[in-house]
Each structure stands twice: as C-alpha cells, then as structure tokens.
Design an enzyme around this catalytic site. Sequence first.
Site, PDB file in Angstrom:
ATOM      1  N   SER A 142       0.906  -1.105   0.165  1.00 33.36           N
ATOM      2  CA  SER A 142       0.128  -0.052  -0.118  1.00 33.36           C
ATOM      3  C   SER A 142       0.854   1.254   0.092  1.00 33.36           C
ATOM      4  O   SER A 142       2.154   1.107   0.513  1.00 33.36           O
ATOM      5  CB  SER A 142      -0.943  -0.100   1.188  1.00 33.36           C
ATOM      6  OG  SER A 142      -1.450   1.424   1.615  1.00 33.36           O
ATOM      7  N   TYR A 155      -1.125  -0.854  10.308  1.00 31.21           N
ATOM      8  CA  TYR A 155      -1.316  -1.105   8.909  1.00 31.21           C
ATOM      9  C   TYR A 155      -0.038  -0.641   8.352  1.00 31.21           C
ATOM     10  O   TYR A 155       0.513  -1.476   7.372  1.00 31.21           O
ATOM     11  CB  TYR A 155      -2.595  -0.593   8.530  1.00 31.21           C
ATOM     12  CG  TYR A 155      -2.836  -0.983   7.252  1.00 31.21           C
ATOM     13  CD1 TYR A 155      -3.377  -1.831   6.651  1.00 31.21           C
ATOM     14  CD2 TYR A 155      -2.699   0.289   6.064  1.00 31.21           C
ATOM     15  CE1 TYR A 155      -3.584  -2.138   5.215  1.00 31.21           C
ATOM     16  CE2 TYR A 155      -2.951   0.260   4.747  1.00 31.21           C
ATOM     17  CZ  TYR A 155      -3.320  -1.278   4.390  1.00 31.21           C
ATOM     18  OH  TYR A 155      -3.734  -1.204   3.120  1.00 31.21           O
TER      19      TYR A 155
END
Length: 255
Positions: A142, A155
């Site tokens: 990501s 995350y």
Amino acid sequence: MNSDKPGGRLVWITGASYGLGREVALQLAARGDRVAVSARSADKLKALAGEAPEGCILPYELDVTDRQAVADTVARIEAEQGPIDLALLNAGTHEPISAGDFNVDTVRTLVELNLMGTANCLEPLLSRFRARGQGHIAIVASVAGYRGLPTSAAYGATKAGLINMAESLKPECDRLGIKLQIVNPGFVRTPLTDKNPFPMPFLMEPEDAAAALIRGLDGNGFEVSFPKRFTWMLKFLRCLPYALYFPMISRATKQ
C-alpha cells in the site's frame, strides 16, 4: 505457460473474497485465466466462483496465518490444477490505531495477517518457482507503507515491511527467473477503507483499481502503483524533511 502472457494462466489470489482481490479474480477469469481464489470464507468464495463460467474460478478456503495450511493449499492447487503461473498475495486487513487507543493485540493481528501471512505464502511459492526457474509473484502492499500516516501505525508498518521484503528479494528473484512485483494501491473503496476517519483523495472503485493492477502485472516494472497522480504526490512527500512533512500531513488528514 509463460506467466507474462495474458490469458491461459493458472493464477492464485489470496484475500479474494471481497474488494480488490475479488474484482481482479473476475477480470482475469473473464480474459481466459483459471483463477484459484483463497480466503477464510468458503461461502464468499463459492459465490465468487458462481459469477464466472464453470471452472474459471476455483475456490480454496484458507487462513494465510496458518503456515502449514498455506503449504498444503499450494500443494493441493498444483496437484489439482497444475503449476501456478502467477500468485497475487493480497490477503490483509486494516484496523485504525492511534496514540489514544494503541493496543498491542491490534498490532499483532495485523502483523500476523498482513506481513506473516504473506511470508507464509512466499515460502512454498519461492521453493517451487526456484525449482522451475520461473514464476510470477505480486505482493499487495500500500502507499501507506511509503511513510507514516495518522491512524495507520499498525497497518502502515506491515505494508512498509512488505515493500522492504520485496525490495530485498527482487535481485535474487531476477537471477532465479522469478518475476517479483510490489503493488502499492492508493485508496480503493472497500469495507476496509470505509473505516478511515479522514478524507480519501482520488478514491478508486474496485473495478477501476483491478484494471490498473492487471495492467501493471502485464508490464515489467517492479512497482505497480495507482492512481498515478496520487502515488506520485505521496512519493514527493516521502522526500520531505520531517519539519515540513508533519504539518502538511496533519492539515491534509485534519489531525
């Protein structure tokens, strides 16, 4: 089968029960690939298989945090369907976390699924691809792995770890004949991004994001990132000194 050739491959996708993984599976199946799909929900995988012609999407229920189950599933897919040409390691989750609610259990959950779950998949895949002298692996990380973002302490850490892991493996994979790519999406509309408490610029629909991902897989670049305007903005922010970065990101996310 040459894994660079569109159509006719055997593709394995983890985290395929919803969102980006689900849409990529449907689009690849529509252009002629056979797609083995894995996730923890057998019902969702069965429903996904029902949206494609019979035999195009092949469900394999799997929890990627179980190392032995991953190895067994890879072996089962290849025994039943033939050699995997392309593996898209997409399984992962997101839980917002901040200084006010920082919790080790949340961090551990994300590390076990996002980071170690991917490592569990890499182990059997790399072993088999090394023996063949070919194969294609794409790891979904990501843009949150580029630099620290508010509420993304857990995350983002896992995604930064995946980017570093892929970068570290890339030179040797090149020598072994294994095509290794890292996929860094921006914001894609999924149940996970629905949890974000801040504005999400350039938010993409899953169908558009899947099409961009597939175009990247067909190419030879190491990094596949989209949407380009957003990812280049974040790459610029990655170069800024902290004295400029923190005020900018605080304003942008209203933290």
